[in-house]
Design an enzyme around this catalytic site. Structure first.
Site, mmCIF file in Angstrom:
data_model
loop_
_atom_site.group_PDB
_atom_site.id
_atom_site.type_symbol
_atom_site.label_atom_id
_atom_site.label_comp_id
_atom_site.label_asym_id
_atom_site.label_seq_id
_atom_site.Cartn_x
_atom_site.Cartn_y
_atom_site.Cartn_z
ATOM 1 N N SER A 135 -22.905 -12.347 -11.284
ATOM 2 C CA SER A 135 -24.069 -12.995 -11.874
ATOM 3 C C SER A 135 -23.927 -12.830 -13.379
ATOM 4 O O SER A 135 -23.837 -11.708 -13.870
ATOM 5 C CB SER A 135 -25.329 -12.289 -11.365
ATOM 6 O OG SER A 135 -26.461 -12.746 -12.066
ATOM 7 N N LYS A 161 -22.109 -17.093 -10.585
ATOM 8 C CA LYS A 161 -23.515 -17.529 -10.656
ATOM 9 C C LYS A 161 -23.966 -17.381 -12.095
ATOM 10 O O LYS A 161 -23.734 -16.352 -12.718
ATOM 11 C CB LYS A 161 -24.344 -16.644 -9.716
ATOM 12 C CG LYS A 161 -25.818 -16.487 -10.072
ATOM 13 C CD LYS A 161 -26.558 -15.660 -9.018
ATOM 14 C CE LYS A 161 -27.698 -14.856 -9.633
ATOM 15 N NZ LYS A 161 -28.337 -13.940 -8.661
ATOM 16 N N LYS A 163 -27.230 -17.783 -14.907
ATOM 17 C CA LYS A 163 -28.677 -17.847 -15.040
ATOM 18 C C LYS A 163 -29.014 -19.121 -15.789
ATOM 19 O O LYS A 163 -28.322 -19.470 -16.763
ATOM 20 C CB LYS A 163 -29.178 -16.629 -15.818
ATOM 21 C CG LYS A 163 -28.975 -15.317 -15.078
ATOM 22 C CD LYS A 163 -29.941 -15.191 -13.919
ATOM 23 C CE LYS A 163 -29.809 -13.840 -13.229
ATOM 24 N NZ LYS A 163 -30.762 -13.689 -12.118
ATOM 25 N N ASP A 188 -29.164 -19.501 -10.949
ATOM 26 C CA ASP A 188 -30.379 -18.752 -10.610
ATOM 27 C C ASP A 188 -31.407 -18.992 -11.711
ATOM 28 O O ASP A 188 -31.151 -18.687 -12.879
ATOM 29 C CB ASP A 188 -30.042 -17.257 -10.507
ATOM 30 C CG ASP A 188 -31.217 -16.410 -10.037
ATOM 31 O OD1 ASP A 188 -32.328 -16.958 -9.846
ATOM 32 O OD2 ASP A 188 -31.028 -15.189 -9.862
ATOM 33 N N GLU A 213 -30.971 -20.887 -7.058
ATOM 34 C CA GLU A 213 -31.784 -19.767 -6.610
ATOM 35 C C GLU A 213 -33.153 -19.805 -7.280
ATOM 36 O O GLU A 213 -33.251 -19.982 -8.491
ATOM 37 C CB GLU A 213 -31.028 -18.486 -6.990
ATOM 38 C CG GLU A 213 -31.451 -17.230 -6.279
ATOM 39 C CD GLU A 213 -30.560 -16.049 -6.719
ATOM 40 O OE1 GLU A 213 -29.362 -16.254 -7.033
ATOM 41 O OE2 GLU A 213 -31.083 -14.934 -6.768
ATOM 42 N N ASP A 238 -35.055 -15.882 -3.466
ATOM 43 C CA ASP A 238 -34.867 -14.471 -3.816
ATOM 44 C C ASP A 238 -36.263 -13.844 -3.900
ATOM 45 O O ASP A 238 -36.776 -13.315 -2.905
ATOM 46 C CB ASP A 238 -34.103 -14.390 -5.160
ATOM 47 C CG ASP A 238 -33.998 -12.994 -5.755
ATOM 48 O OD1 ASP A 238 -34.638 -12.060 -5.253
ATOM 49 O OD2 ASP A 238 -33.264 -12.801 -6.759
ATOM 50 N N LYS A 262 -32.352 -8.484 -1.151
ATOM 51 C CA LYS A 262 -32.273 -7.298 -2.011
ATOM 52 C C LYS A 262 -33.039 -6.227 -1.277
ATOM 53 O O LYS A 262 -34.226 -6.402 -0.968
ATOM 54 C CB LYS A 262 -32.924 -7.557 -3.368
ATOM 55 C CG LYS A 262 -32.105 -8.458 -4.266
ATOM 56 C CD LYS A 262 -32.759 -8.663 -5.606
ATOM 57 C CE LYS A 262 -31.927 -9.627 -6.432
ATOM 58 N NZ LYS A 262 -32.682 -10.149 -7.589
ATOM 59 N N GLY A 290 -28.319 -8.307 -6.400
ATOM 60 C CA GLY A 290 -28.163 -7.075 -7.189
ATOM 61 C C GLY A 290 -29.282 -6.946 -8.197
ATOM 62 O O GLY A 290 -29.959 -7.931 -8.514
HETATM 63 O O1 OSB Z 1 -32.491 -12.623 -9.857
HETATM 64 O O2 OSB Z 1 -30.714 -11.832 -9.005
HETATM 65 C C1 OSB Z 1 -31.599 -11.771 -9.858
HETATM 66 C C2 OSB Z 1 -30.802 -8.883 -12.239
HETATM 67 C C3 OSB Z 1 -32.056 -8.420 -12.516
HETATM 68 C C4 OSB Z 1 -33.141 -9.062 -11.975
HETATM 69 C C5 OSB Z 1 -32.975 -10.169 -11.143
HETATM 70 C C6 OSB Z 1 -31.702 -10.626 -10.840
HETATM 71 C C7 OSB Z 1 -30.599 -9.995 -11.431
HETATM 72 C C8 OSB Z 1 -29.226 -10.432 -11.249
HETATM 73 C C9 OSB Z 1 -28.157 -9.418 -11.483
HETATM 74 O O3 OSB Z 1 -28.923 -11.588 -11.036
HETATM 75 C C10 OSB Z 1 -27.275 -9.187 -10.326
HETATM 76 C C11 OSB Z 1 -26.384 -8.005 -10.563
HETATM 77 O O4 OSB Z 1 -26.771 -6.855 -10.252
HETATM 78 O O5 OSB Z 1 -25.280 -8.220 -11.086
HETATM 79 MG MG MG Z 2 -32.155 -14.037 -8.261
#
Ligand code: OSB
Ligand code: MG
Length: 375
Positions: A135, A161, A163, A188, A213, A238, A262, A290
């Site tokens: 991510s 992925k 953001k 995401d 996402e 999510d 999660k 994560g």
């Molecule tokens: O939406 O998946 C998410 C990190 C913090 C809060 C929300 C998210 C995330 C990530 C990081 O996408 C995933 C990772 O641990 O690498």
């Molecule tokens: Mg997410």
């Protein structure tokens, strides 16, 4: 298992690189570790709440005080058959899933160590090697993001992925697809869009994404179902999946075609397994999300990902992407094929570096039997 005590620790750890989502940028993390002592054996868990109440309403201080004042007194001094039996003891507290998960998961860890069994087996896992994705947060410039993608692809990761948010989406997807037309790519939004953006979201269909996402509100299922009908791209939920019943509702309404699990968000391993099973029954593939975990939470994500409906690469990646030095040994490593090979030692398979944890700790509190539940 008699639960003798619960220890809370606050650690500060700097990220190797900042991480930005549609709700903000973080440079470091306040890590909340929970240690349970049962029949002389210790189990470790991580509370994945962030420093502020942005991804979810839980945050570091709310989790700490909820465990200290309510959850720990409800479980310390109690005897349970198995770790999964702890959730009913904490049921009187509504919400606070991340706080509850930290306790429950630490107990699973302790149970696995007591039974001298690997945690992944105790959870019911079957996969011996799990596929990994990354991510990648929002960057200052598109070129910076492309450089990061290049690095992760060379490392072997199976899925990228990114953001997205209004102003950092189409232009960015365009740049990525021009350079890499074929890679497995998702995005995401962390709830950055509204229903009125449907025409804009339909433009995402041009980029052959594995999924988008959580495009809409963090607590919505119903309107995602309406949106999914208008998109070719699969929606993955999510934030809005808080328990198995939400997954059931999402499946029945057609709100998504994929679900991200999660373990903190759903309140612990036992509920995560139920979400997994509901999704399997509805033929919805899942993957492990994560929360920028330290090695303790990361090792738990690895174990969970061995369940058989975890069929898409998770956001479970190598320790070194986050930390200069992790608090477990060995660190989580990813093979050149973009996988993590599951370890067979009892417990999580990773040793806790207690001396290093002690050095990073800012606060520590031990809750023993006889403390009263307030209120
Ligand atoms: O939406 O998946 C998410 C990190 C913090 C809060 C929300 C998210 C995330 C990530 C990081 O996408 C995933 C990772 O641990 O690498
Ligand atoms: Mg997410």
């Amino acid at each position: 298992m008699r639960i003798e005590s619960i220890t809370l620790r606050e650690l500060h750890m700097s990220l190797v690189h900042f991480f930005e989502t549609s709700f903000g940028r973080v440079y470091d993390r306040r890590i909340l570790l929970v240690t349970v002592r049962c029949d002389g054996v210790e189990g470790w868990g991580e509370c994945v709440s962030e420093a502020g109440p942005f991804y979810s309403s839980e945050w570091f201080d709310s989790a700490w005080i909820t465990i200290q004042r309510y959850l720990a007194p409800m479980v310390v001094g109690q005897t349970i058959e198995e770790a999964r039996n702890v959730a009913p003891l904490m049921r009187r507290v509504r919400g606070h899933h991340m706080a509850k998960a930290a306790i429950e998961n630490a107990l699973w860890d302790a149970e696995a160590r007591q039974k001298k069994q690997p945690l992944w087996k105790l959870l019911g896992g079957t996969q011996r090697e799990i596929p990994c994705g990354v991510s990648i947060g929002i960057q200052d410039w598109v070129e910076q993001l492309l450089d990061k993608i290049e690095i992760e692809l060379s490392a072997g990761y199976q899925r990228i992925k990114i953001k997205v948010k209004p102003g950092w989406d189409i232009r960015v997807l365009d740049a990525i697809r021009s350079r890499w037309p074929e890679i497995t790519l998702s995005c995401d939004a962390n709830s950055a869009y509204m229903l009125a953006d449907v025409d804009h979201l339909r433009e995402f269909d041009r980029y052959n994404l594995l999924m988008i996402e959580q495009p809409l509100w963090h607590d919505d299922i119903y309107f995602h179902a309406g949106l999914q009908k208008q998109l070719r791209t699969a929606i993955c939920l999510d934030e809005s999946i808080r328990h198995a019943r939400d997954a059931e509702q999402a499946a029945e309404t057609g709100a998504c075609r994929i679900i991200n699990i999660k373990v903190g968000r759903v309140g612990g391993f036992s509920e995560a397994k139920r979400v997994h099973d509901v999704c399997a029954a509805h033929k919805i593939p899942v993957w492990c999300g994560g929360m920028l975990e330290s090695g303790v939470g990361r090792a738990h994500n690895v174990a969970l990902s061995t369940l058989d409906n975890f069929r898409l690469p998770g956001d479970v990646s190598a320790s070194k992407r986050y930390w200069k030095e992790d608090i477990i040994e060995p660190e989580v490593e990813v093979t050149p094929r973009g996988t993590i090979v599951i370890r067979d030692e009892p417990g999580s398979g990773y040793r806790i570096r207690e001396d290093f944890i002690e050095k990073l700790s800012r606060h520590k509190e031990i809750i023993r039997a006889n403390s009263q539940v307030s209120g």
